[in-house]
Motif scaffolding. Structure first.
Motif, PDB file in Angstrom:
ATOM      1  N   UNK A 180      64.553  83.608  39.075  1.00 16.16           N
ATOM      2  CA  UNK A 180      63.042  84.209  38.881  1.00 16.16           C
ATOM      3  C   UNK A 180      62.096  83.070  38.576  1.00 16.16           C
ATOM      4  N   UNK A 181      60.946  83.107  39.690  1.00 16.41           N
ATOM      5  CA  UNK A 181      60.160  82.225  39.550  1.00 16.41           C
ATOM      6  C   UNK A 181      58.800  82.915  38.887  1.00 16.41           C
ATOM      7  N   UNK A 182      58.913  83.773  38.371  1.00 16.49           N
ATOM      8  CA  UNK A 182      57.823  84.576  37.570  1.00 16.49           C
ATOM      9  C   UNK A 182      56.719  84.612  38.441  1.00 16.49           C
ATOM     10  N   UNK A 183      56.675  84.954  39.690  1.00 15.94           N
ATOM     11  CA  UNK A 183      55.580  85.249  40.472  1.00 15.94           C
ATOM     12  C   UNK A 183      54.778  84.216  40.902  1.00 15.94           C
ATOM     13  N   UNK A 184      54.989  82.988  40.690  1.00 17.73           N
ATOM     14  CA  UNK A 184      54.575  81.641  41.309  1.00 17.73           C
ATOM     15  C   UNK A 184      55.201  81.232  42.774  1.00 17.73           C
ATOM     16  N   UNK A 185      54.429  81.889  43.853  1.00 13.77           N
ATOM     17  CA  UNK A 185      54.910  81.798  45.139  1.00 13.77           C
ATOM     18  C   UNK A 185      54.940  80.269  45.501  1.00 13.77           C
ATOM     19  N   UNK A 186      54.005  79.451  45.161  1.00 13.83           N
ATOM     20  CA  UNK A 186      53.724  78.202  45.561  1.00 13.83           C
ATOM     21  C   UNK A 186      55.287  77.348  44.945  1.00 13.83           C
ATOM     22  N   UNK A 187      55.562  77.798  43.715  1.00 11.43           N
ATOM     23  CA  UNK A 187      56.946  77.056  42.868  1.00 11.43           C
ATOM     24  C   UNK A 187      58.070  77.444  43.973  1.00 11.43           C
ATOM     25  N   UNK A 188      58.167  78.895  44.239  1.00 12.71           N
ATOM     26  CA  UNK A 188      59.353  79.449  45.119  1.00 12.71           C
ATOM     27  C   UNK A 188      59.451  78.744  46.347  1.00 12.71           C
ATOM     28  N   UNK A 189      58.425  78.441  47.101  1.00 10.99           N
ATOM     29  CA  UNK A 189      58.472  78.152  48.323  1.00 10.99           C
ATOM     30  C   UNK A 189      58.891  76.524  48.373  1.00 10.99           C
ATOM     31  N   UNK A 190      58.239  75.794  47.379  1.00  7.00           N
ATOM     32  CA  UNK A 190      58.670  74.304  47.523  1.00  7.00           C
ATOM     33  C   UNK A 190      59.747  73.765  46.478  1.00  7.00           C
ATOM     34  N   UNK A 191      60.398  74.758  45.761  1.00  5.07           N
ATOM     35  CA  UNK A 191      61.387  74.184  44.949  1.00  5.07           C
ATOM     36  C   UNK A 191      62.716  74.653  45.120  1.00  5.07           C
ATOM     37  N   UNK A 192      63.589  74.380  44.412  1.00  9.11           N
ATOM     38  CA  UNK A 192      64.993  74.854  44.620  1.00  9.11           C
ATOM     39  C   UNK A 192      65.711  75.537  43.268  1.00  9.11           C
ATOM     40  N   UNK A 193      66.182  76.746  43.409  1.00 10.39           N
ATOM     41  CA  UNK A 193      67.177  77.171  42.623  1.00 10.39           C
ATOM     42  C   UNK A 193      68.477  76.776  42.623  1.00 10.39           C
ATOM     43  N   UNK A 194      69.346  77.188  41.470  1.00 14.14           N
ATOM     44  CA  UNK A 194      70.761  76.815  41.462  1.00 14.14           C
ATOM     45  C   UNK A 194      71.388  77.909  40.939  1.00 14.14           C
ATOM     46  N   UNK A 195      71.651  79.141  41.931  1.00 10.68           N
ATOM     47  CA  UNK A 195      72.561  80.069  41.650  1.00 10.68           C
ATOM     48  C   UNK A 195      73.534  80.355  42.274  1.00 10.68           C
ATOM     49  N   UNK A 196      73.704  79.669  43.707  1.00 13.04           N
ATOM     50  CA  UNK A 196      74.869  79.784  44.358  1.00 13.04           C
ATOM     51  C   UNK A 196      75.184  78.556  44.809  1.00 13.04           C
ATOM     52  N   UNK A 197      76.417  78.545  45.606  1.00 15.40           N
ATOM     53  CA  UNK A 197      76.843  77.278  46.455  1.00 15.40           C
ATOM     54  C   UNK A 197      75.825  76.881  47.400  1.00 15.40           C
ATOM     55  N   UNK A 198      75.265  77.598  48.100  1.00 20.84           N
ATOM     56  CA  UNK A 198      74.350  77.042  48.998  1.00 20.84           C
ATOM     57  C   UNK A 198      73.217  76.390  48.681  1.00 20.84           C
ATOM     58  N   UNK A 199      72.717  76.843  47.129  1.00 22.45           N
ATOM     59  CA  UNK A 199      71.654  76.135  46.305  1.00 22.45           C
ATOM     60  C   UNK A 199      71.901  74.482  46.032  1.00 22.45           C
ATOM     61  N   UNK A 200      73.413  74.410  45.602  1.00 26.85           N
ATOM     62  CA  UNK A 200      73.767  73.210  45.109  1.00 26.85           C
ATOM     63  C   UNK A 200      73.616  72.292  46.383  1.00 26.85           C
TER      64      UNK A 200
END
Length: 451
Positions: free
Chosen positions: A134-154
């Motif tokens: 959940x990037x809380x609606x911050x599109x620029x953060x979502x586009x330029x950062x990485x989450x860590x929810x699955x093996x592909x993210x890792x």
């Protein structure tokens, strides 16, 4: 020739050649489980060898052990040591069938679900689809950062980190080098804390050996948390100890601070602080993910599905929700149960017993969550533990964390691989999986090229 005809007759007797996903005909009640995370697999284990047909649907063909994703991200573990194939998991369960498909829509009126591979009918439907970042609606953060929810993210985090460190060794621009070697983790929960600790140990023990071109002090690690403490769901002792452990590892912890923007090169906070960094890992929030078809009035905060005390989705007689997407709201738990593995596992096991009672027209007991405590680690020999009234930290907490996590991994081979890697790391601090298998490309750069 005869063998081919026999095979054809067998298929026709068990499958209908339509747009349906092929499944064996049965007179038993069909329980369809969407999602093979902790909750979904716990339910499968309860229903195996029972008088029901169980159909497990997932968009992946494997279960992943999410608590150790950060170790894959920091090169401590190989990715295949924390994933386990569903078909291997259910081998020998004659009443359980796995189908690789992504569920797109639920049609409650006809007891049918639509997937990207075809439709499936059900007598009982269980949603265990978990959460996404959940990037809380911050599109620029979502586009330029990485989450860590699955093996592909890792794997993306690992490749991003190693590519940027390699580029830092190439560039002669000091400002560019700083941005490439600065890491920002957003979110001071267990995932963020453990990621920060692992990165700090990488910086302390691996960086000087692999990159003698520049001092390890060039790699700065920031942990940003919006409230005034780390591990907000744990005790004050756990929070203060964790803060000390991280500061001892030279992690720069920023409390009461929140990210407002990130353009891929510079992090901006709500207090107008700026941090130059090309590496931002987001662990600050999650939201439920599930197929279309559930009435919006039954969806609550965090995009979770509201259930009754029997984990039945409000407004439906034969649809249930378990795990992170289930919001069983009560006076004692106005926000529902915590979105952690032990809650998901307990709900999966409980629902297995409950469904068998419902099928026999017996009334199930309301679900009761038993909190077995919380654990978080901050690098080698440093961890915190809240076990009821007992609160402790240090080596014993780390040892307990290691044992609990090792025994929770699916598959003997996986436990052996993880245990071996941990043993080597314990004595040498070695992280042997520092491999760039494929080039990592940020989402923003891919988006710009497709315009």
């Amino acid at each position: 020739m005869k063998e081919k005809q026999t095979h054809s007759i067998t298929l026709e007797s068990t499958c209908k050649i339509t747009d349906e996903i092929c499944l064996p005909d049965t007179k038993l009640p069909r329980v369809v489980i969407v999602g093979g995370g902790f909750a979904g697999l716990a339910l499968v284990e309860k229903l195996k060898h029972k008088e029901v047909q169980v159909v497990l649907l997932d968009k992946n063909n494997f279960h992943q052990f999410q608590p150790l994703l950060y170790q894959v991200a920091t090169s401590a573990l190989e990715p295949d040591s924390i994933v386990f194939p569903f078909r291997k998991q259910i081998n020998g369960y004659k009443n359980v069938f796995f189908r690789l498909a992504e569920v797109e829509e639920i049609q409650p009126d006809s007891n049918t679900i639509l997937t990207n591979k075809g439709s499936v009918s059900y007598d009982y439907l269980v949603l265990a689809t978990g959460t996404t970042t959940n990037f809380f609606g911050m599109d620029s953060v979502a586009e330029n950062s990485l989450g860590m929810k699955d093996i592909r993210d890792s794997l993306n985090i690992r490749h991003m980190m190693l590519q940027n460190l390699e580029q830092a060794a190439i560039t002669c621009d000091d400002k560019e080098r700083d941005a490439l070697t600065n890491f920002v983790i957003v979110g001071g929960g267990p995932a963020g804390v453990e990621m920060a600790g692992a990165l700090a140990e990488f910086c302390k023990y691996i960086l000087p050996k692999d990159y003698p071109e520049y001092p390890s002090s060039i790699m700065n690690i920031y942990l940003i948390e919006a409230i005034d403490e780390l591990l907000g769901t744990m005790s004050d002792k756990a929070s203060s100890k964790t803060l000390k452990y991280l500061e001892d590892l030279n992690v720069k912890v920023l409390l009461n601070e929140a990210v407002s923007n990130y353009d891929g090169n510079e992090v901006t906070t709500k207090s107008d602080k700026t941090i130059l960094a090309k590496n931002l890992i987001w662990t600050a929030g999650v939201k439920g993910q599930f197929p279309n078809g559930i009435d919006e009035k039954h969806i609550v905060r965090g995009n979770r599905i509201k259930t009754d005390a029997n984990l039945k989705v409000e407004g439906y007689e034969n649809i249930f929700a378990i795990g992170d997407i289930a919001a069983l709201i009560s006076e004692e738990r106005p926000k529902g149960h915590p979105q952690v593995a032990q809650a998901a596992i307990q709900q999966g096991k409980w629902l297995g017993d409950s469904l068998l009672k419902i099928i026999k027209n017996e009334a199930p007991k309301p679900f009761e969550y038993k909190d077995k405590g919380s654990l978080a680690t901050v690098g080698k020999r440093k961890a915190v533990a809240d076990l009821g009234k007992m609160k402790f930290a240090g080596y014993f907490a780390w040892l307990l964390w290691s044992i609990v996590h090792l025994m929770s991994i699916s598959g003997f081979r996986n436990r052996l691989m993880v245990g071996f890697n941990w043993a080597v790391s314990y004595f040498t601090y070695e992280k042997s999986n520092r491999l760039i298998i494929r080039n990592f490309k940020p989402k923003s750069s891919v988006k710009n090229r497709t315009k």
